[in-house]
Design a protein around this motif. Structure first.
Motif, PDB file in Angstrom:
ATOM      1  N   PRO A 595       0.841  -1.215   0.000  1.00 26.22           N
ATOM      2  CA  PRO A 595       0.000   0.000   0.000  1.00 26.22           C
ATOM      3  C   PRO A 595       0.863   1.247   0.000  1.00 26.22           C
ATOM      4  O   PRO A 595       1.998   1.232   0.466  1.00 26.22           O
ATOM      5  N   SER A 653     -10.667  -1.272   3.682  1.00 28.13           N
ATOM      6  CA  SER A 653      -9.428  -2.030   3.924  1.00 28.13           C
ATOM      7  C   SER A 653      -9.061  -2.879   2.704  1.00 28.13           C
ATOM      8  O   SER A 653      -9.908  -3.233   1.903  1.00 28.13           O
ATOM      9  N   ILE A 654      -7.784  -3.188   2.621  1.00 25.03           N
ATOM     10  CA  ILE A 654      -7.264  -3.990   1.480  1.00 25.03           C
ATOM     11  C   ILE A 654      -7.367  -5.471   1.824  1.00 25.03           C
ATOM     12  O   ILE A 654      -6.868  -5.911   2.860  1.00 25.03           O
TER      13      ILE A 654
END
Length: 765
Positions: A595, A653-654
């Motif tokens: 990220p 969120s990832i």
């Protein structure tokens, strides 16, 4: 020139049969003729009687005279005139339907013997019975023919043998064959002509046969069936005598002079002209004596035949046949004696192979021991290449075993490439799997050992297959080891086959076990210290040389890629080369980027990404880790589950994708990995060659020790343990009925040959 049986030539016309006077009758044979052939012809007659006991089993061709002619050519009249008696069947259709072997035996009547029995006949199928009535002889010939063939007009090759004893004949043996016919009559088969010709050829084709070709004078000699058949069997005419019959019924103004001189159809033995009784004479009961007188007067009254007196008349034919037959017999007797001796030796050997039966236990034990000993010795001699019946056309026995070892097993292993079923991806995956969950600096030894063991295991199947090939060859050798004597006893033969089959299987098991141990030994210890092994340093050097050959030197320079330094040749082979990057194991589409860094208050937007990042650090990840002022790695203290500070509430969120069930190394292959793969291949080939040579040497030794030589050494002992039991003697030595019949037949033929040989030994050449 002297006339036949010299009497003054009468100037008058030919006398009628009734005018025949005693002086015109054929005189008794002169003293030289009496003894002409008195030794050899009776000898051949004895031999014919001896060999007639064998029937069609006789392979000895004896000298004889075969009478050949078309139907109604006068054959029977010629034979009766030579005997001086009427004794042959007559009729309008075919009369001679079976070969008649006629043996004329000259008898000498003593002056003091006043008995009237001076002429008689004997049939071989009625031994001991004398036929003094020649009419009864004719009836018996007809009856014997009917017993074989019935009343139809068919023919048979089975002989009728007749002996005629008379002081008025010369010693001659003749075979009266069926007359050649053109058109089937009555119930005759449609191929009667072909059958008759085949039968005639079966007699006259032998060099020992003299052909008496009978042709009528009132037909074209060039179209004579008898001469045509004779020419087939005797092309040069060296054993053919021509007989011209019916000279008295030729067209007026014609004669047979050119025929008798051989000007039409030449024959080396020449021609004889005769005068036959006509059917009218036979019906009028004209005797043979009267017919001979008429024949003599006929030739006397024809000046054209005066200069051919030696070629005219039945008496001249008898003398000529007797003389030629004697010469012929004397010429072939030495060869006949040699052939009989050769057959005797062959039969004695065959009879010895059949052996003799014995009822005593000791005799049966000795016979059984002899059979199994011969079998064991024969098996060993075939394996060792010492068999007496060695083939010159193909490999057999031990030579086939050697061929399997060297030309099949060894060459097949040499043709195998240990890397032919390994792709670069296979080797690359094995290397990456060996690193475990971390990245290591050197290529480990584990992938090499795993791969080389896999290749060594491939040697097991061909090694076991080689053992089975040798087993099959030993089974074939066991079948070839059977002696002729063993075939007499089917039970013993079956028992021996069972014992040998079980023993071979018992020998195959330890051989296969040993082969398995040999392969396991090679797999259990990978000896990289073997002097023939290439080693890690040498492998790396060769791999780098191969790599440099792939790319041009300029490309290496332009790309700016750093070449790997050559490792120290003295370093250990397992530390093959250092790794600079961790190989990727996740497919390209599954890779996740870290990220982006979070912006803190007061930080500029141009802050380097290397100052802050999310993820797992790596010892090679210079851009993914930070070193603090103390030289220590600064690891983020934030937990993975701890929520990120400063994130906007709306930011999601990832989520990572789950790894697939099957992972493959699909990243682009680096130059470093190319070298590692090449090194692994070199190491595999080097060590595989070492193991292959060991297996090529050890497997044949194991097979020879546990299977081939073990069977050779112990086969006889196994036979003794399994078969040599007194309680089994009677069961195993039961002889086949056909063997007993063959032994009996062999003894009979041998007895006949010995009798014939004894008769030949009594004759002084």
């Amino acid at each position: 020139m002297a006339q036949p049986q010299a009497n003054p030539v009468m100037p008058s016309a030919p006398a009628s049969p009734s005018a025949a006077v005693p002086p015109a009758l054929p005189p008794s044979p002169s003293p030289p003729a009496v003894y002409l052939g008195q030794s050899v012809i009776p000898l051949v007659n004895k031999l014919q009687d001896i060999f007639s006991q064998l029937g069609s089993a006789s392979t000895i061709d004896l000298p004889q005279v075969a009478v050949v002619g078309s139907q109604s050519s006068g054959k029977s009249s010629v034979l009766e005139a030579m005997v001086g008696r009427d004794f042959l069947p007559r009729g309008a259709d075919i009369c001679t339907r079976r070969p008649l072997v006629l043996q004329l035996v000259q008898t000498v009547r003593r002056p003091e013997d006043r008995s009237e029995l001076v002429e008689w006949g004997e049939f071989l199928h009625i031994p001991g019975r004398r036929f003094t009535d020649f009419t009864a002889i004719r009836k018996e010939i007809q009856a014997e023919t009917d017993r074989e063939l019935g009343t139809n007009k068919g023919i048979s090759e089975k002989q009728i043998r007749l002996k005629i004893f008379s002081p008025n004949v010369l010693n001659i043996t003749l075979v009266d064959l069926p007359g050649i016919t053109k058109v089937p009559v009555g119930d005759q088969p449609s191929d009667i002509e072909a059958r008759v010709r085949t039968m005639i050829l079966n007699y006259i084709k032998h060099e020992t046969c003299i052909i008496l070709a009978v042709s009528p004078a009132n037909a074209d000699l060039a179209n004579s069936d008898a001469l045509q058949m004779a020419r087939i069997a005797d092309p040069d005419g060296s054993r053919t005598i021509g007989v011209i019959t019916k000279l008295d019924i030729m067209d007026r103004g014609t004669d047979a002079r050119n025929f008798l001189l051989g000007n039409v159809v030449p024959l080396r033995l020449g021609y004889i002209g005769v005068v036959n009784r006509s059917q009218e004479d036979i019906q009028a009961n004209k005797t043979i004596r009267e017919a001979l007188g008429y024949e003599e007067n006929f030739f006397r009254s024809r000046p054209v035949y005066h200069s051919l007196s030696e070629r005219c008349g039945i008496p001249q034919l008898a003398k000529k046949l007797n003389s030629i037959l004697v010469q012929h017999i004397r010429a072939i007797l030495p060869d006949l004696k040699a052939r009989i001796s050769t057959q005797m030796v062959t039969l004695q050997k065959e009879l010895a192979g059949y052996g003799e039966l014995t009822d005593s236990k000791s005799g049966q034990g000795a016979l059984l021991l002899n059979i199994i000993t011969k079998y064991s010795q024969g098996f060993q001699s075939i394996v060792d290449g010492k068999n007496e019946e060695m083939s010159t056309t193909e490999l057999s026995g031990g030579a086939r075993i050697h061929y399997i070892f060297q030309s099949i097993f060894v060459k097949s292993l040499e043709e195998v490439d240990p890397c032919d079923d390994l792709t670069d991806e296979d080797i690359r995956t094995a290397i990456q799997n060996a690193t475990g969950p971390k990245n290591v600096l050197f290529v480990p030894e584990v992938p090499f050992e795993v791969l080389v063991r896999r290749q060594i295991a491939r040697l097991l199947e061909p090694s076991l297959q080689c053992a089975r090939f040798i087993y099959d060859e030993l089974v074939k050798i066991s079948h070839r080891s059977e002696s002729y004597e063993l075939q007499r006893f089917p039970v013993l033969r079956r028992r021996i086959e069972e014992v040998v089959a079980n023993f071979l299987r018992e020998g195959l098991a330890p051989a296969e076990t040993m082969i398995g141990h040999l392969i396991e030994m090679e797999m259990d210890y990978i000896n990289t210290s073997h002097p023939g092994f290439i080693g890690g340093s040498k492998a790396v050097e060769m791999a780098l040389q191969q790599q440099r050959g792939v790319k041009d030197a300029s490309e290496w320079k332009d790309s700016g890629a750093d070449r790997l330094p050559l490792p120290d040749k003295t370093s250990k082979s397992r530390a093959i080369l250092a790794r600079t990057n961790a190989a990727g194991v996740v497919a390209h589409e599954h890779s996740v980027k870290p990220p982006p860094p979070l912006e803190k208050p007061g930080s500029s937007s141009g802050t380097s990404a290397g100052n802050s990042s999310w993820g797992i650090t790596s010892i090679f990840g210079g851009n993914e880790s930070r070193i603090n002022g103390n030289g220590k790695e600064h690891v983020l203290s934030r937990g993975y589950n701890e929520p990120a500070q400063g994130l906007e509430p709306s930011f999601s969120s990832i989520q990572l994708r789950e790894p697939p069930t099957v992972l493959r190394a699909t990243d682009a292959q680096t130059e470093q990995e190319t070298v590692e793969i090449a090194v692994t291949r070199l190491l595999l080939k080097s060590y595989y060659d070492i193991v292959r040579k060991n297996i090529q040497d050890s497997v044949p030794k194991a097979i020879m020790h546990f299977l081939v030589n073990h069977v050779k050494r112990e086969l006889h002992s196994v036979f003794i343990r399994k078969l040599y039991r007194e309680s089994l003697f009677e069961e195993m030595l039961q002889e086949k009925e056909e063997i007993a019949a063959k032994r009996k037949r062999c003894k009979e033929i041998l007895r006949v040959l010995q009798q014939a040989a004894w008769e030949l030994d009594t004759l002084s050449f």
